[in-house]
Design a protein around this motif. Structure first.
Motif, PDB file in Angstrom:
ATOM      1  N   TYR A   1       0.949  -1.209   0.060  1.00 49.43           N
ATOM      2  CA  TYR A   1       0.170  -0.155   0.106  1.00 49.43           C
ATOM      3  C   TYR A   1       0.948   1.240  -0.125  1.00 49.43           C
ATOM      4  N   LYS A   2       0.476   2.156  -0.771  1.00 47.21           N
ATOM      5  CA  LYS A   2       1.341   3.395  -0.999  1.00 47.21           C
ATOM      6  C   LYS A   2       0.676   4.560  -0.105  1.00 47.21           C
ATOM      7  N   ARG A   3      -0.573   4.649   0.160  1.00 44.84           N
ATOM      8  CA  ARG A   3      -1.142   5.517   1.028  1.00 44.84           C
ATOM      9  C   ARG A   3      -2.343   4.898   1.859  1.00 44.84           C
ATOM     10  N   ILE A   4      -2.284   4.861   3.011  1.00 40.64           N
ATOM     11  CA  ILE A   4      -3.268   4.462   3.822  1.00 40.64           C
ATOM     12  C   ILE A   4      -3.907   5.551   4.810  1.00 40.64           C
ATOM     13  N   LEU A   5      -5.077   4.965   5.297  1.00 35.15           N
ATOM     14  CA  LEU A   5      -5.776   5.691   6.312  1.00 35.15           C
ATOM     15  C   LEU A   5      -5.887   4.810   7.583  1.00 35.15           C
ATOM     16  N   LEU A   6      -5.286   5.375   8.459  1.00 33.88           N
ATOM     17  CA  LEU A   6      -5.273   4.495   9.708  1.00 33.88           C
ATOM     18  C   LEU A   6      -6.340   4.946  10.852  1.00 33.88           C
TER      19      LEU A   6
ATOM     20  N   GLU B   1       2.567   6.727   2.777  1.00 32.19           N
ATOM     21  CA  GLU B   1       1.747   8.038   3.110  1.00 32.19           C
ATOM     22  C   GLU B   1       0.729   7.769   4.023  1.00 32.19           C
ATOM     23  N   VAL B   2       0.765   8.540   5.377  1.00 37.57           N
ATOM     24  CA  VAL B   2      -0.079   8.026   6.405  1.00 37.57           C
ATOM     25  C   VAL B   2      -1.312   8.933   6.738  1.00 37.57           C
ATOM     26  N   ALA B   3      -2.410   8.771   6.707  1.00 32.21           N
ATOM     27  CA  ALA B   3      -3.342   9.769   7.274  1.00 32.21           C
ATOM     28  C   ALA B   3      -4.103   9.017   8.393  1.00 32.21           C
ATOM     29  N   ILE B   4      -4.738   9.533   9.117  1.00 30.09           N
ATOM     30  CA  ILE B   4      -5.162   9.059  10.686  1.00 30.09           C
ATOM     31  C   ILE B   4      -6.297   9.874  10.946  1.00 30.09           C
ATOM     32  N   VAL B   5      -7.119   9.020  11.452  1.00 24.93           N
ATOM     33  CA  VAL B   5      -8.555   9.467  12.027  1.00 24.93           C
ATOM     34  C   VAL B   5      -8.412   8.681  13.645  1.00 24.93           C
TER      35      VAL B   5
ATOM     36  N   VAL C   1      -6.339   1.786   1.125  1.00 26.25           N
ATOM     37  CA  VAL C   1      -6.836   1.039   2.293  1.00 26.25           C
ATOM     38  C   VAL C   1      -7.308   1.640   3.421  1.00 26.25           C
ATOM     39  N   ILE C   2      -8.330   1.250   4.164  1.00 25.53           N
ATOM     40  CA  ILE C   2      -8.494   1.831   5.477  1.00 25.53           C
ATOM     41  C   ILE C   2      -7.895   0.714   6.467  1.00 25.53           C
ATOM     42  N   LEU C   3      -7.007   0.930   7.487  1.00 21.96           N
ATOM     43  CA  LEU C   3      -6.514  -0.135   8.351  1.00 21.96           C
ATOM     44  C   LEU C   3      -7.119   0.494   9.844  1.00 21.96           C
ATOM     45  N   LYS C   4      -7.975  -0.482  10.480  1.00 24.74           N
ATOM     46  CA  LYS C   4      -8.500  -0.032  11.389  1.00 24.74           C
ATOM     47  C   LYS C   4      -8.088  -0.955  12.636  1.00 24.74           C
TER      48      LYS C   4
END
Length: 234
Positions: free
Chosen positions: A3-8, A44-48, A154-157
């Motif tokens: 994965y290149k860009r993820i939403l954690l 690349e990491v984004a987080i919620v 992808v969303i990584l929960k």
């Protein structure tokens, strides 16, 4: 990397560690190190982050509070958690930006898709606070919406359990784990992965979800490298 860009997506409760409420500095430090390791791989990491360790709008409404007021309080709780994680990441040497759905210029940028994407391209971790900025929507929905907006792969929960089970493994020792599931199978089996709005949004936009144990060191990096960690829904 797979994965290149993820939403954690992290729950607020995860930040409590072994405490009954609030934020555990040691857990924050662990998460910061885990995130730093995948940043070093060029991901690349984004987080919620949720706010359940501080306040939940639904719980407030159950005790007689106005639901809208309670949800806004919950959004502010997510900003507190986001600021705490931002501080931990910067302490670890990771460049970050905090963007919020509710304007609070003294502490965060407003959410702007192009700006968020540019930050990610420059290797900064982008943390999205205050949910969607609207009551009646969860941080699961906010995570899915932001993931779609920034074109995440992808969303990584990240949770306390290592995937999706037939039942709650913390309550039912006979529960068995799924390695992969389709969106339709999750509906048919009545499994609780995300709230229905978030889950439907992911399905309609062909955005895979991986539920995994964030509290086991190295799991995030292994997952990014393509190892079979957690449960994949696609």
């Amino acid at each position: 990397m797979k994965y290149k860009r993820i939403l954690l997506k992290l729950s607020g409760e995860a930040l409590m560690g072994d405490r009954q409420y609030g934020i555990d500095p040691e857990r924050l430090k662990e998460y910061a190190e885990e995130i730093k390791s995948v940043i070093g791989l060029g991901v690349e990491v984004a987080i919620v982050i949720g706010g359940g360790n501080i306040f939940r709008g639904v719980a407030g409404a159950a005790n007689g509070m106005d639901r809208v007021q309670g949800d806004y309080m919950g959004m502010l709780a997510t900003v507190i958690n986001s600021m705490a994680l931002q501080s931990a990441l910067e302490e670890a040497g990771v460049y970050t930006r905090l963007q919020t759905a509710i304007r609070m210029e003294q502490i965060a940028e407003p959410f702007i898709k192009r700006r968020a994407t540019r930050h990610l391209e420059k290797g900064r971790v982008v943390i999205f606070g205050a949910g969607t900025g609207n009551p009646y929507f969860t941080t699961d929905t906010a995570a899915t919406l932001r993931a779609i907006e920034i074109d995440a792969d992808v969303i990584l929960k990240g949770t306390r359990v290592d995937g999706i089970y037939t039942a709650d493994p913390e309550k039912d020792p006979t529960a068995t784990k799924f390695d992969t599931l389709s969106f339709d199978e999750v509906y048919q089996k009545g499994l609780n992965v995300m709230d229905m709005t978030a889950f439907t949004l992911s399905q309609e936009n062909n955005l895979p979800i991986i539920v995994f144990d964030m509290n086991t060191r190295g799991n995030l990096e292994k997952l990014i490298k393509g190892e079979n960690i957690g449960t994949l829904v696609n």
